[in-house]
Design an enzyme around this catalytic site. Sequence first.
Site, PDB file in Angstrom:
ATOM      1  NE  ARG A 232     -10.432-100.348  15.082  1.00 17.39           N
ATOM      2  CZ  ARG A 232     -10.528 -99.290  14.279  1.00 17.39           C
ATOM      3  NH1 ARG A 232     -11.678 -98.987  13.704  1.00 17.39           N
ATOM      4  NH2 ARG A 232      -9.480 -98.532  14.048  1.00 17.39           N
TER       5      ARG A 232
ATOM      6  CE  LYS B 168     -13.113 -93.088   7.446  1.00 20.54           C
ATOM      7  NZ  LYS B 168     -12.573 -93.414   8.779  1.00 20.54           N
TER       8      LYS B 168
ATOM      9  CD  GLN C  88      -8.838 -93.362  15.356  1.00 15.64           C
ATOM     10  OE1 GLN C  88      -8.947 -94.198  16.246  1.00 15.64           O
ATOM     11  NE2 GLN C  88      -9.276 -93.575  14.133  1.00 15.64           N
TER      12      GLN C  88
ATOM     13  CG  ASP D 128      -6.576 -95.164   7.274  1.00 16.51           C
ATOM     14  OD1 ASP D 128      -6.344 -96.010   8.158  1.00 16.51           O
ATOM     15  OD2 ASP D 128      -7.106 -94.062   7.510  1.00 16.51           O
TER      16      ASP D 128
ATOM     17  CB  SER E 166      -2.867 -93.364  17.695  1.00 17.24           C
ATOM     18  OG  SER E 166      -4.260 -93.109  17.624  1.00 17.24           O
TER      19      SER E 166
ATOM     20  NE  ARG F 257      -8.766 -84.783  13.529  1.00 14.32           N
ATOM     21  CZ  ARG F 257      -8.719 -86.100  13.344  1.00 14.32           C
ATOM     22  NH1 ARG F 257      -9.652 -86.709  12.628  1.00 14.32           N
ATOM     23  NH2 ARG F 257      -7.749 -86.820  13.886  1.00 14.32           N
TER      24      ARG F 257
ATOM     25  N   GLY G  64     -14.042 -96.019  14.571  1.00  6.96           N
ATOM     26  CA  GLY G  64     -13.039 -95.821  15.613  1.00  6.96           C
ATOM     27  C   GLY G  64     -12.755 -94.351  15.835  1.00  6.96           C
TER      28      GLY G  64
ATOM     29  NE  ARG H  40      -8.122-101.614   7.005  1.00  6.85           N
ATOM     30  CZ  ARG H  40      -8.471-100.356   7.206  1.00  6.85           C
ATOM     31  NH1 ARG H  40      -7.544 -99.426   7.347  1.00  6.85           N
ATOM     32  NH2 ARG H  40      -9.736-100.033   7.255  1.00  6.85           N
TER      33      ARG H  40
ATOM     34  CE  LYS I  79      -5.100 -98.204  11.536  1.00  6.81           C
ATOM     35  NZ  LYS I  79      -5.344 -96.935  12.227  1.00  6.81           N
TER      36      LYS I  79
END
Length: 446
Positions: A130, A30, A175, A325, A173, A35, A102, A356, A352
Amino acid sequence: MTVPSTSSPQSLRTRPGHALQGVLGAPGDKSVSHRALILGALAEGRTRITGLLESADVLATADAVRAMGAAVTREADGIWSVSGTGGEFRNDRETLDFGNSGTGARLMMGAIAGAGGSARLVGDESLSVRPMARVLNPLAKMGAVVRANDGHLPVEVSGADLAAIDYTLPVASAQVKSALLLAGLGAEGGVTVREAEPTRDHTERMLPLFGGRISVTAEDGLTVIRLPGPQALKGADITVPGDPSSAAFACVAALIVPGSEITIAGVMDNPARSGLYAVLERMGAELSDTPSGHAAGEALIDLEITASLLHGIDLEAEVAPSLIDEYPVLAVAAAFADGPTRLRGLAELRAKESDRLAATAALLTANGVKAAIEGDDLLIEGRGPGGVPGGATIETQGDHRIAMAALVMGMAARQPVTIDDARMIATSYPGFAADMRRLGARVETL
Ligand code: S3P
């Protein structure tokens, strides 16, 4: 995934059955899929992506880059072409709906800022609560114009003449890191990102395939990533490696269902992603791997998994980014292990797709496994093989990884485990139920 309002919840149940057997091709990764689409959209010329994960999250990113001016075409199963914008996104304030994703939303904030675009980003209920300030604050420091609803979606981002930034990540992170690198492609002087704990580095590995310049060094105990800017990218051919986070579910299922022996082919082997497998080995798992090539700057392995007797573990917080994850399914493995487990430093799990940490503890408790949250740690009383009662119906709270972890638990518990709604599984692993059935698992649609 934005669940269509007309479709009704789809309940699934797993129950113990035969040993799992066979070979599974890991679904496309994913993180790499997002990307590849975004870098393809920023580049000049044509990008061809093979093995793109066609999940709801990734399709939302495909729609978003199309709205920003890239021509995106699905040529065949998993084969997509992107005709890029040459680094100039549209700036007519289109609304981009990222559904549950996200990664798509945060990475695109950086890409839009760097490519002089302008858009309004929205998402589903879960994504709308989030935290986005972690990306928006450094982008604003670079000169992007951002407007947000108290650090949450909906968010408006416009790229201006971005300035350089030297930024130390306050949270581990990938992200945030990737959003800044993407913005840096359009910033005078580029960006430097410093991270204390290594996070997934797929952007860093993929950029050179698009002709991008980037360096990664270790300095004073930090990883320092420098991306000179502005710079232009050229279209590339990208093959997406198999997703270790999706493969984790079949892996844990095979470990806890007695007599199982499976192979998962083409799994990405990246130290920033393979934490779960190393931890399972420390817990006694019998895993072996064979190198099976390279894709998108990543090594691939075929992973053989044999059902194993596991023991509990006291897991240090430092490894968390490499399996961030995978904690729900690791907790399921720990429930079937002998002895107690403590998983340390899980604060980020609260941010998340659901809380979670709470959802994982609730999954265990409802199925007769003692679990407690102590500060940011999760404690689990392992019941040993054959010792997990099961029998619960789990509210997945719209979280795909809670849904799949619950179904894995039901494959080896004494009583079946049911989930209230399986639709969100399609955000990351649309083929999950079919793949598990192919390996011999009893997955029932209610
Ligand atoms: C991702 C980074 C991680 C991870 C997510 C995908 C990425 O999020 O949980 O599923 O592709 O960069 P954070 O960066 O918020 O830790």
